[in-house]
Design an enzyme around this catalytic site. Structure first.
Site, PDB file in Angstrom:
ATOM      1  N   ASP A  47       0.813  -1.209   0.000  1.00 48.80           N
ATOM      2  CA  ASP A  47       0.000   0.000   0.000  1.00 48.80           C
ATOM      3  C   ASP A  47       0.850   1.263   0.000  1.00 48.80           C
ATOM      4  OD1 ASP A  47      -2.433  -1.361  -0.005  1.00 48.80           O
ATOM      5  OD2 ASP A  47      -2.222  -1.786   2.125  1.00 48.80           O
ATOM      6  N   HIS A  72       2.520  17.926   2.112  1.00 44.19           N
ATOM      7  CA  HIS A  72       2.450  16.874   1.087  1.00 44.19           C
ATOM      8  C   HIS A  72       2.875  15.516   1.642  1.00 44.19           C
ATOM      9  CE1 HIS A  72       2.609  19.918  -2.470  1.00 44.19           C
ATOM     10  NE2 HIS A  72       1.368  19.601  -2.132  1.00 44.19           N
ATOM     11  N   ASP A 161      10.115  22.019  -0.332  1.00 43.42           N
ATOM     12  CA  ASP A 161       9.770  22.211  -1.744  1.00 43.42           C
ATOM     13  C   ASP A 161       9.452  23.688  -1.964  1.00 43.42           C
ATOM     14  OD1 ASP A 161       9.922  19.506  -1.581  1.00 43.42           O
ATOM     15  OD2 ASP A 161       7.863  19.104  -2.211  1.00 43.42           O
ATOM     16  N   ASP A 193      15.796  21.584  -2.772  1.00 39.95           N
ATOM     17  CA  ASP A 193      14.876  20.856  -3.652  1.00 39.95           C
ATOM     18  C   ASP A 193      15.448  20.782  -5.075  1.00 39.95           C
ATOM     19  OD1 ASP A 193      12.692  20.047  -5.187  1.00 39.95           O
ATOM     20  OD2 ASP A 193      11.436  21.785  -4.713  1.00 39.95           O
ATOM     21  N   HIS A 366       7.372  23.437  -8.058  1.00 39.46           N
ATOM     22  CA  HIS A 366       8.820  23.398  -7.824  1.00 39.46           C
ATOM     23  C   HIS A 366       9.525  24.335  -8.798  1.00 39.46           C
ATOM     24  CE1 HIS A 366       8.460  19.720  -5.341  1.00 39.46           C
ATOM     25  NE2 HIS A 366       7.444  19.455  -6.156  1.00 39.46           N
ATOM     26  N   HIS A 388      15.850  15.836  -2.599  1.00 39.65           N
ATOM     27  CA  HIS A 388      14.547  15.803  -3.272  1.00 39.65           C
ATOM     28  C   HIS A 388      14.692  15.662  -4.786  1.00 39.65           C
ATOM     29  CE1 HIS A 388      10.327  16.646  -4.085  1.00 39.65           C
ATOM     30  NE2 HIS A 388      10.078  16.665  -2.785  1.00 39.65           N
TER      31      HIS A 388
HETATM   32 ZN   LIG Z   1       8.071  17.040  -2.095  1.00 45.66          ZN
HETATM   33 ZN   LIG Z   2       5.579  19.366  -1.914  1.00 47.36          ZN
END
Ligand SMILES: [Zn+2]
Ligand SMILES: [Zn+2]
Length: 553
Positions: A47, A72, A161, A193, A366, A388
């Site tokens: 999952d 997020h 982010d 990021d 982003h 990231h």
């Molecule tokens: Zn992210």
């Molecule tokens: Zn994000």
């Protein structure tokens, strides 16, 4: 004399998802983000995918705080699992919206005794040896922060982010002045990021999406279904605004869409005029040209509202010719197949589909290459560790850092489990720590070795057939009655006509392989597997595990 600082990424490098960064100074730990990842299509029966956080479990007593950059899933999703496994409960810090989302997750998992602390830009909180300050940045969800974490050795800036949106929907752009101030005082390390390091130029401003949505809506005569990330509250705001201008009302469909808009309204991030909302059960009775439906499912998620509409089994929305589905999102890498499948089914039903390929109705959250350079120039860090991103984007981010004049020796392309160690004499990558993935199957956490999870799921639902066939080495024909062994297959008995027919299917499959001159055992087994699976599915509507064993004599 300052001590040694360790920055250990446990997730988010060499992948997009499950971000987790461990900062360690003088034996004390602060964690930034506890994210998850959704399983790849071949991870059947899984999952969720979490970072392997054994390292934190072993050091649970040393953790002073957890900071979450934004709401997020790839930054917050693993939080309940981490808290449950740690056995201690360090305070959790984040913006009000982020913490509202954390609270609702923790409640779903029925975890008690949690300390949630709201932080706002400009605050300074102390966490063990660190003084931590959130800095406002723009992203595709409100309350997105970078954290500046300062210890004796210097300041580490973890961006979370971000993009540099000059006209964000909430009117509050990134705090460029504060970033520059931090840079002037001296940033020791920037963890930034890398998501769009491969895209040249600047990202589109979120507020340019609204007018595009309005123009797109204006061309539709029937119902409009807009799908986007449920957490992109500013996008939902722009959909509501566009609908209002065109005299349409709005229905929110999908559990997370309704939940997030509710939280967003309570915190003042989204304003929906009085009388604007239509209940999902009223949708079918509402005039088509007066309605915009806002739905989850932009990523083709299996149980989402849009996917159910595309399969014709949503309880409140029956899509038909004349409806237009607007994708105000692009697929996250890995979701392309599910999204394409959903789109194709929508066409099959007769609906029209508009995606960001047709009109600029989506803006990335982003920043692109020039924005990453701006961050590097503003903060002027001594060391850089791109985070990231997959390996490609991490490398490209490093090249951007070089392009703005950072010494290549000071740029560290690390990996999950590889710590960056910094002291007064310099910085270098250290010995690897345990890192990787752990799987969640329902509520259980499994090991990386647990490919067995998928097998278990198949076996528990539909059982297993073992087919033993004996074929001639000369011509590949069946030379003995195939043996059929089964366990746990519902509604089958040994003496059934079904078993007689199944034997026939096995002999037929072997004969076909022989006729096509197939001699490789692997290939014969693979054909046998497919033929038996198809036969069993046709007769029983079930998919038991099929194990073919072919013996040559
Ligand atoms: Zn992210
Ligand atoms: Zn994000």
């Amino acid at each position: 004399m300052a001590g040694k600082l360790r920055i250990l990424p446990l997730g988010g490098l060499g992948e997009i998802g499950k971000n987790m960064l461990v900062l360690e100074y003088e034996g004390r730990i602060v964690v930034v983000d506890t994210g998850l990842r959704f399983p790849a299509p071949d991870q059947l029966g899984i999952d969720l995918v979490l970072p392997d956080f054994s390292y934190l479990r072993d050091r649970a007593d040393d953790i002073d705080a957890i900071f979450i950059t934004h709401g997020h899933e790839d930054h917050i999703g693993a939080l309940p699992y981490v808290l449950r496994e740690l056995g201690t409960s360090p305070p959790i810090f984040g913006g009000p919206l982020t913490m509202a989302m954390a609270r609702s997750k923790i409640d779903e998992h029925k975890i008690k005794d949690m300390t949630i602390r709201y932080v706002r830009p400009g605050d300074k909180v102390s966490a063990g040896p660190f003084s931590v300050e959130p800095v406002k940045l723009a992203h595709s969800i409100p309350d997105s922060f970078a954290y500046a974490l300062t210890c004796d050795l210097g300041t580490i800036l973890v961006t979370g982010d971000y993009k540099f949106d000059q006209t964000p929907v909430d009117g509050i752009p990134a705090d460029v002045a504060r970033l520059a101030e931090l840079g002037r005082k001296g940033v020791l390390l920037l963890c930034g990021d890398s998501t769009n390091a491969d895209r040249p130029g600047w990202s589109l401003s979120e507020s340019l999406v609204g007018p595009e949505l309005e123009q797109t809506f204006a061309r539709c005569s029937g119902r409009i279904v807009v799908t986007s990330f449920a957490s992109n509250i500013h996008r939902v705001q722009q959909v509501v605004d566009a609908a209002e201008k065109l005299g349409r009302k709005v229905a929110l469909v999908g559990r997370s869409m309704r939940k997030n808009v509710n939280i967003g309204r309570q915190l003042g991030h989204i304003h929906v005029p009085e009388g604007m909302l239509v209940e999902p059960r009223e949708i079918e009775d509402f005039p088509d040209h007066k309605l915009v439906i806002v739905s989850t499912g932009s990523q083709g998620e299996p149980l989402s509202a849009l996917r159910r509409m595309a399969h014709g089994n949503h309880p409140h929305v029956k899509l038909r010719e004349g409806d237009t589905v607007v994708f105000s999102a692009t697929p996250v890498p890995g979701n392309e197949r599910a999204v394409n499948d959903t789109i194709d089914r929508l066409y099959h039903i007769g609906a029209d589909v508009i995606t960001p390929r047709d009109a600029p109705i989506h803006a990335s959250g982003h920043g692109y290459a020039e924005e990453l350079k701006l961050m590097l120039n503003l903060t002027d860090p001594r060391y850089v560790m791109p985070v990231h991103g997959d390996y490609k984007r991490i490398k490209l981010h490093g090249q951007l850092a070089e392009a703005v004049g950072i010494d290549p020796e000071s740029i560290f392309s690390a990996d999950n489990g590889i710590p960056l160690e910094i002291d007064e004499n310099g910085a270098s990558l250290g010995e690897p720590e345990q890192a990787g993935m752990i799987f969640v199957d329902g509520v259980d956490i499994g090991d990386i070795e647990d490919v067995a999870l998928r097998d278990r799921r198949m076996l528990s639902a539909d059982g297993i057939f073992i087919v033993v066939a004996t074929v001639s080495e000369q011509n590949g024909r069946s030379v003995a009655e195939p043996e059929l062994i089964f366990r746990g297959v519902p509604a089958v008995e040994e003496q059934d006509q079904f078993m007689v027919d199944l034997r026939g299917a096995v002999i037929g499959s072997l004969a076909r392989s022989a006729k096509e001159d197939i001699r490789e055992i692997d290939l014969i087994q693979s054909h046998l597997h497919d033929d038996v699976a198809a036969f069993v599915y046709k007769k029983l509507r079930r998919r038991p595990m099929i194990l073919p064993v072919v013996v040559e004599v």
